[in-house]
Motif scaffolding. Sequence first.
Motif, PDB file in Angstrom:
ATOM      1  N   GLY A 170       0.811  -1.207   0.000  1.00 30.13           N
ATOM      2  CA  GLY A 170       0.000   0.000   0.000  1.00 30.13           C
ATOM      3  C   GLY A 170       0.844   1.256   0.000  1.00 30.13           C
ATOM      4  O   GLY A 170       0.515   2.238  -0.684  1.00 30.13           O
ATOM      5  N   HIS A 171       1.924   1.257   0.762  1.00 34.68           N
ATOM      6  CA  HIS A 171       2.816   2.408   0.757  1.00 34.68           C
ATOM      7  C   HIS A 171       3.473   2.585  -0.613  1.00 34.68           C
ATOM      8  O   HIS A 171       3.606   3.718  -1.099  1.00 34.68           O
ATOM      9  N   GLU A 172       3.890   1.489  -1.207  1.00 31.24           N
ATOM     10  CA  GLU A 172       4.505   1.599  -2.534  1.00 31.24           C
ATOM     11  C   GLU A 172       3.502   2.144  -3.546  1.00 31.24           C
ATOM     12  O   GLU A 172       3.845   2.993  -4.377  1.00 31.24           O
ATOM     13  N   TRP A 173       2.264   1.652  -3.480  1.00 28.44           N
ATOM     14  CA  TRP A 173       1.222   2.138  -4.398  1.00 28.44           C
ATOM     15  C   TRP A 173       1.026   3.643  -4.247  1.00 28.44           C
ATOM     16  O   TRP A 173       0.967   4.379  -5.231  1.00 28.44           O
ATOM     17  N   LEU A 174       0.937   4.111  -3.003  1.00 27.30           N
ATOM     18  CA  LEU A 174       0.710   5.527  -2.777  1.00 27.30           C
ATOM     19  C   LEU A 174       1.922   6.355  -3.174  1.00 27.30           C
ATOM     20  O   LEU A 174       1.789   7.411  -3.822  1.00 27.30           O
ATOM     21  N   ASP A 175       3.118   5.900  -2.819  1.00 30.34           N
ATOM     22  CA  ASP A 175       4.333   6.636  -3.175  1.00 30.34           C
ATOM     23  C   ASP A 175       4.455   6.833  -4.685  1.00 30.34           C
ATOM     24  O   ASP A 175       4.837   7.909  -5.164  1.00 30.34           O
ATOM     25  N   GLU A 176       4.133   5.802  -5.439  1.00 31.44           N
ATOM     26  CA  GLU A 176       4.244   5.885  -6.895  1.00 31.44           C
ATOM     27  C   GLU A 176       3.293   6.917  -7.493  1.00 31.44           C
ATOM     28  O   GLU A 176       3.533   7.412  -8.597  1.00 31.44           O
ATOM     29  N   ARG A 177       2.229   7.255  -6.770  1.00 31.06           N
ATOM     30  CA  ARG A 177       1.210   8.169  -7.302  1.00 31.06           C
ATOM     31  C   ARG A 177       1.291   9.562  -6.710  1.00 31.06           C
ATOM     32  O   ARG A 177       0.586  10.463  -7.176  1.00 31.06           O
ATOM     33  N   LEU A 178       2.120   9.749  -5.705  1.00 34.53           N
ATOM     34  CA  LEU A 178       2.358  11.091  -5.170  1.00 34.53           C
ATOM     35  C   LEU A 178       3.433  11.769  -6.016  1.00 34.53           C
ATOM     36  O   LEU A 178       4.572  11.959  -5.592  1.00 34.53           O
ATOM     37  N   THR A 179       3.062  12.106  -7.225  1.00 30.65           N
ATOM     38  CA  THR A 179       4.003  12.687  -8.180  1.00 30.65           C
ATOM     39  C   THR A 179       3.493  14.027  -8.667  1.00 30.65           C
ATOM     40  O   THR A 179       2.274  14.292  -8.683  1.00 30.65           O
ATOM     41  N   GLY A 180       4.422  14.888  -9.059  1.00 35.37           N
ATOM     42  CA  GLY A 180       4.068  16.210  -9.548  1.00 35.37           C
ATOM     43  C   GLY A 180       3.386  16.148 -10.902  1.00 35.37           C
ATOM     44  O   GLY A 180       3.444  15.154 -11.620  1.00 35.37           O
TER      45      GLY A 180
END
Length: 552
Positions: A338-348
């Motif tokens: 879940g953290h990896e999924w969210l990190d990948e989508r917190l992009t500019g």
Amino acid sequence: MTVSLLLGPLLRHVGETTATVWVETDAPCHVRIRVDGDVTATAATFTVHGHHYAVCEIEGLPPGAALPYEVHLDDDRVWPEPHSAFPPSVVRTVDPQAPTRLLYGSCRTPTGDAPEGVVRYGPDMLRATARRLVGEPVDGNLLLLLIGDQVYADEVQEPMRAFLSQARSAAPDDGAPEDEVVHYDEYAELYRQAWSDPQVRWLLSTVPTLMVFDDHDVRDDWNTSAAWRSAMDARPWWRARVTNGLGAYWVYQHVGNLSPAQRDKDPLWARVHEARGDAAEAVDDLALRAHEDPSSYRWSHQHDVGPVRILMADTRCARSLDEEAPGDGSRSILGAEGHEWLDERLTGGPDHVVVASTVPVLLPPAVQYLEAWNEAVCAGAWGRAARGPAERLRQALDLEHWGAFQYSLRRLAAGVGELARGERGPAPATVLLLSGDVHFSYLARARGLGGSEGAGRVTQLVSSPLCNQLPVKLRRLARLSISAPFRLAGRVLTGLARVPRSGLRWHLEGRPYFGNTIGEVSFDGRSAEALWYHHPDGGPDALPKVQSRASV
């Protein structure tokens, strides 16, 4: 035999040229959606535990459209209903250039605004929103986010208690609690009672809706801790409960969140349509596997509406609950995947990034300190003897938000800070954390994450409940938690437990509101405004009013 519409239609995922309509029927049939008398979509129903559903994907629609539609079961038109008092239901597609509004809320107990229900639970803000939208023109993109506790499987009302009593009277006693939902048929009835109110039914038929579960969709305090989970696993009826709860959630809520491409890749969707006859085994298998191995299925989902990115995060089923090493990610509110999924989508790139977490990331500071202290003591910071009392306190006070998962809080703060500072691409104007759960509404502004002029603003917006107001005694306790002495005490406790600081600072703006609310965020270009609607006048026909607003 004429087939009837049991539930729906629900307008679910929409794109620029596509729209998804979900229905439940009382028998197998072919479901046909006619849009503006022309565009059609047809789907055969599928069956789960003897209940029949269809997901109709309408394609070839123009962007930014709001077109009336009809539902036909085989050859019979069943929607709109004859002599309906509501305007025609419409399918709404996304216009990537238009302003966007998000309605959001959580925690709804259906009462139909009956006088006795209003006294205990307050007015129903979904019903009130339907009345508002009947007479209010909708410009641009409008979406409804239901972010937890769409149903209360463990706190059922009298109509549901009567159903349980009758349904179980002739069945063998399996030890199931007499006032809680356990079996799939019971979940199906729970959803029917929640979404059959005429006003709510019309609202869900005409406003695209995205959903994610919280604890009461399965059971109060679901996955609070390893000790809670171990105690529940020992109950003979819990395996059936969590299997049916997650299976029903996939059918009634999750499958409609998915785009056509996402649905085609979903492993359960393929099995459901390949099943000959009833697909209950396939649904049960996935649900139980998701419970036993949270990494086996992803409940989180992403939606881009023009320049607004919406990330609906699973903060319940995905949790990792190892108490022995909470600082290394073994205890996590999202789990590793879940953290990896969210990190990948917190992009500019997007102008606005919205993270919908059912439980607030930023609580009143005193509560946040208390949760951090409690997690540390449960992990042994004050010795083994203190762990048991700390666990009992955690469960008694529901200390299980992001503050009780310090690894997750620090990791999210780091990612959001990098995003807001432009270190992950062009910085968004805002990063908004939308939440519910706590049964009061507030705005909290984060400090120190942007780091430079022009960096994205980070704000927590909480709107809760839709219809389940806090009793007066609990409101008093909640107000105390906001006071300066409690904040100071919390800071002292975390220091004594040697809890590392997250680097995240925030403050509540204004006073929390304790009545029922539905939140709204309006995006236009790089500006955003938050509003909270409440229902000050009471009565089944009153319109909601703006309780507060703020620029975010």
